[in-house]
Design a protein around this motif. Structure first.
Motif, PDB file in Angstrom:
ATOM      1  N   ALA A 199       0.689  -1.442  -0.238  1.00 22.53           N
ATOM      2  CA  ALA A 199       0.011   0.128  -0.080  1.00 22.53           C
ATOM      3  C   ALA A 199       0.792   1.383   0.028  1.00 22.53           C
ATOM      4  CB  ALA A 199      -0.878   0.000   1.293  1.00 22.53           C
ATOM      5  N   THR A 200       1.806   1.162   0.599  1.00 20.13           N
ATOM      6  CA  THR A 200       2.762   2.422   0.826  1.00 20.13           C
ATOM      7  C   THR A 200       3.395   2.794  -0.392  1.00 20.13           C
ATOM      8  OG1 THR A 200       3.300   1.958   3.161  1.00 20.13           O
ATOM      9  CG2 THR A 200       4.894   3.472   1.766  1.00 20.13           C
ATOM     10  N   VAL A 201       3.915   1.690  -1.172  1.00 14.49           N
ATOM     11  CA  VAL A 201       4.705   2.017  -2.437  1.00 14.49           C
ATOM     12  C   VAL A 201       3.733   2.363  -3.587  1.00 14.49           C
ATOM     13  CG1 VAL A 201       5.673   0.724  -4.488  1.00 14.49           C
ATOM     14  CG2 VAL A 201       6.326   0.070  -2.138  1.00 14.49           C
ATOM     15  N   VAL A 202       2.312   1.854  -3.644  1.00 20.96           N
ATOM     16  CA  VAL A 202       1.287   2.393  -4.592  1.00 20.96           C
ATOM     17  C   VAL A 202       0.754   3.902  -4.154  1.00 20.96           C
ATOM     18  CG1 VAL A 202      -1.232   2.034  -5.174  1.00 20.96           C
ATOM     19  CG2 VAL A 202       0.613   0.140  -5.119  1.00 20.96           C
ATOM     20  N   LEU A 203       0.675   4.230  -2.858  1.00 23.09           N
ATOM     21  CA  LEU A 203       0.398   5.441  -2.441  1.00 23.09           C
ATOM     22  C   LEU A 203       1.499   6.537  -2.799  1.00 23.09           C
ATOM     23  CD1 LEU A 203      -1.638   4.935   0.848  1.00 23.09           C
ATOM     24  CD2 LEU A 203      -2.566   5.737  -1.316  1.00 23.09           C
ATOM     25  N   ASP A 204       2.678   6.182  -2.541  1.00 25.68           N
ATOM     26  CA  ASP A 204       3.809   7.264  -3.033  1.00 25.68           C
ATOM     27  C   ASP A 204       3.875   7.244  -4.439  1.00 25.68           C
ATOM     28  OD1 ASP A 204       4.700   7.163   0.011  1.00 25.68           O
ATOM     29  OD2 ASP A 204       6.146   5.869  -0.346  1.00 25.68           O
ATOM     30  N   PHE A 205       3.540   6.378  -5.244  1.00 23.22           N
ATOM     31  CA  PHE A 205       3.698   6.352  -6.737  1.00 23.22           C
ATOM     32  C   PHE A 205       2.702   7.517  -7.009  1.00 23.22           C
ATOM     33  CE2 PHE A 205       2.291   5.094 -10.959  1.00 23.22           C
ATOM     34  CZ  PHE A 205       3.435   5.099 -11.537  1.00 23.22           C
ATOM     35  N   VAL A 206       1.176   7.055  -6.647  1.00 22.65           N
ATOM     36  CA  VAL A 206       0.233   8.055  -7.169  1.00 22.65           C
ATOM     37  C   VAL A 206       0.446   9.434  -6.596  1.00 22.65           C
ATOM     38  CG1 VAL A 206      -2.312   8.516  -6.523  1.00 22.65           C
ATOM     39  CG2 VAL A 206      -1.549   6.215  -6.928  1.00 22.65           C
ATOM     40  N   LYS A 207       1.039   9.652  -5.367  1.00 19.55           N
ATOM     41  CA  LYS A 207       1.216  10.904  -4.785  1.00 19.55           C
ATOM     42  C   LYS A 207       2.341  11.723  -5.605  1.00 19.55           C
ATOM     43  CE  LYS A 207       0.284  10.029   0.028  1.00 19.55           C
ATOM     44  NZ  LYS A 207       0.959   9.981   1.387  1.00 19.55           N
ATOM     45  N   ALA A 208       3.337  11.156  -6.232  1.00 19.35           N
ATOM     46  CA  ALA A 208       4.405  11.443  -7.058  1.00 19.35           C
ATOM     47  C   ALA A 208       3.728  11.861  -8.284  1.00 19.35           C
ATOM     48  CB  ALA A 208       5.523  10.640  -7.060  1.00 19.35           C
ATOM     49  N   VAL A 209       3.043  11.152  -8.766  1.00 18.36           N
ATOM     50  CA  VAL A 209       2.328  11.320 -10.123  1.00 18.36           C
ATOM     51  C   VAL A 209       1.540  12.468  -9.907  1.00 18.36           C
ATOM     52  CG1 VAL A 209       0.674  10.620 -11.947  1.00 18.36           C
ATOM     53  CG2 VAL A 209       2.365   8.971 -10.960  1.00 18.36           C
ATOM     54  N   ARG A 210       0.803  12.711  -9.049  1.00 18.96           N
ATOM     55  CA  ARG A 210      -0.212  13.937  -8.940  1.00 18.96           C
ATOM     56  C   ARG A 210       0.338  15.048  -8.856  1.00 18.96           C
ATOM     57  NH1 ARG A 210      -5.729  13.269  -6.541  1.00 18.96           N
ATOM     58  NH2 ARG A 210      -5.619  15.451  -6.710  1.00 18.96           N
ATOM     59  N   GLU A 211       1.766  15.096  -8.095  1.00 14.59           N
ATOM     60  CA  GLU A 211       2.558  16.356  -7.736  1.00 14.59           C
ATOM     61  C   GLU A 211       3.077  16.925  -9.328  1.00 14.59           C
ATOM     62  OE1 GLU A 211       5.388  15.274  -4.639  1.00 14.59           O
ATOM     63  OE2 GLU A 211       3.900  15.470  -3.220  1.00 14.59           O
ATOM     64  N   ASP A 212       3.349  15.721 -10.150  1.00  8.41           N
ATOM     65  CA  ASP A 212       3.996  16.109 -11.387  1.00  8.41           C
ATOM     66  C   ASP A 212       3.095  16.469 -12.385  1.00  8.41           C
ATOM     67  OD1 ASP A 212       6.286  15.756 -10.295  1.00  8.41           O
ATOM     68  OD2 ASP A 212       6.737  13.745 -11.229  1.00  8.41           O
ATOM     69  N   ARG A 213       1.892  15.995 -12.346  1.00  5.85           N
ATOM     70  CA  ARG A 213       0.810  16.257 -13.503  1.00  5.85           C
ATOM     71  C   ARG A 213      -0.530  16.444 -13.193  1.00  5.85           C
ATOM     72  NH1 ARG A 213       2.469  12.162 -18.101  1.00  5.85           N
ATOM     73  NH2 ARG A 213       0.711  13.373 -18.850  1.00  5.85           N
ATOM     74  N   ASN A 214      -1.441  16.928 -14.018  1.00  4.71           N
ATOM     75  CA  ASN A 214      -2.697  17.264 -13.962  1.00  4.71           C
ATOM     76  C   ASN A 214      -3.300  15.755 -14.098  1.00  4.71           C
ATOM     77  OD1 ASN A 214      -5.566  17.199 -14.789  1.00  4.71           O
ATOM     78  ND2 ASN A 214      -5.230  19.673 -14.948  1.00  4.71           N
ATOM     79  N   THR A 215      -4.424  15.203 -13.306  1.00  2.24           N
ATOM     80  CA  THR A 215      -4.917  13.887 -13.313  1.00  2.24           C
ATOM     81  C   THR A 215      -5.667  13.585 -14.522  1.00  2.24           C
ATOM     82  OG1 THR A 215      -5.133  14.093 -10.892  1.00  2.24           O
ATOM     83  CG2 THR A 215      -6.512  12.381 -11.909  1.00  2.24           C
TER      84      THR A 215
END
Length: 138
Positions: A104-120
Motif C-alpha cells: 500500500a505504501t509503494v502504491v500511495l507514494d507512486f500516486v502522490k508523486a504522479v499527482r504532484e507532477d501532472r494534472n490527473t
C-alpha cells in the motif's frame, strides 16, 4: 502455469472450456477460460509494453519469491516500458500476504508523486492505451 492451474490444466480446459481456480481454502476465486488462457499465452509482452504511451507512468510491484510470475518477468517489463518504476519487495510471494502495508505504501507514494507532477486528467488521457490493455486482461 502448471503450478497454478494443475498438472492436467490443458486437458481440463479443452474438455470443459474453462478451469475454476480455488484458493488454498477451497473457495472459488476466478475462472480461466480457454480463450483467456490462449490470449495470455500468445501475448507479445514486448509489443504490449511498447504500446504504452511514453507519457504514461507505470508502476510494477513484484515479489522476489513469486513462483507464479517470476521476478525476472518484471525486470523484462522494466526494459521495455519507457516511463516505468519497478519495485521488488524482497521475500514476497504472488499474493503479498504478509506485506500489505509495504504494498500500500509503494502504491500511495507512486500516486502522490504522479499527482504532484501532472494534472490527473492529463495523466488519464496519456494512459488510455494502458488502461484499455489492462481492461482487456480482466
Amino acid at each position: 502455469m502448471e503450478g497454478r492451474l494443475g498438472k492436467d490444466f490443458l486437458q481440463r480446459i479443452k474438455q470443459n472450456g474453462f478451469i475454476d481456480f480455488k484458493n488454498r481454502k477451497g473457495q472459488f476465486e476466478y475462472r480461466v477460460t480457454q480463450e483467456s488462457l490462449m490470449d495470455r499465452l500468445t501475448t507479445d509482452t514486448r509489443a504490449a509494453c511498447l504500446s504504452i504511451d511514453q507519457n504514461c507512468r507505470v508502476l510494477t510491484i513484484h515479489g522476489s519469491m513469486d513462483k507464479i510470475v517470476p521476478a525476472k518477468d518484471a525486470l523484462e517489463f522494466a526494459r521495455f516500458i519507457r516511463n516505468h518504476k519497478l519495485h521488488i519487495i524482497e521475500g514476497v510471494d504472488h499474493e503479498y500476504t504478509a506485506h500489505q502495508d509495504e504494498l500500500a505504501t509503494v502504491v500511495l507514494d507512486f500516486v502522490k508523486a504522479v499527482r504532484e507532477d501532472r494534472n490527473t486528467a492529463e495523466l488519464l488521457q496519456s494512459c488510455e492505451r494502458a488502461v484499455n490493455f489492462i481492461k482487456a486482461r480482466i
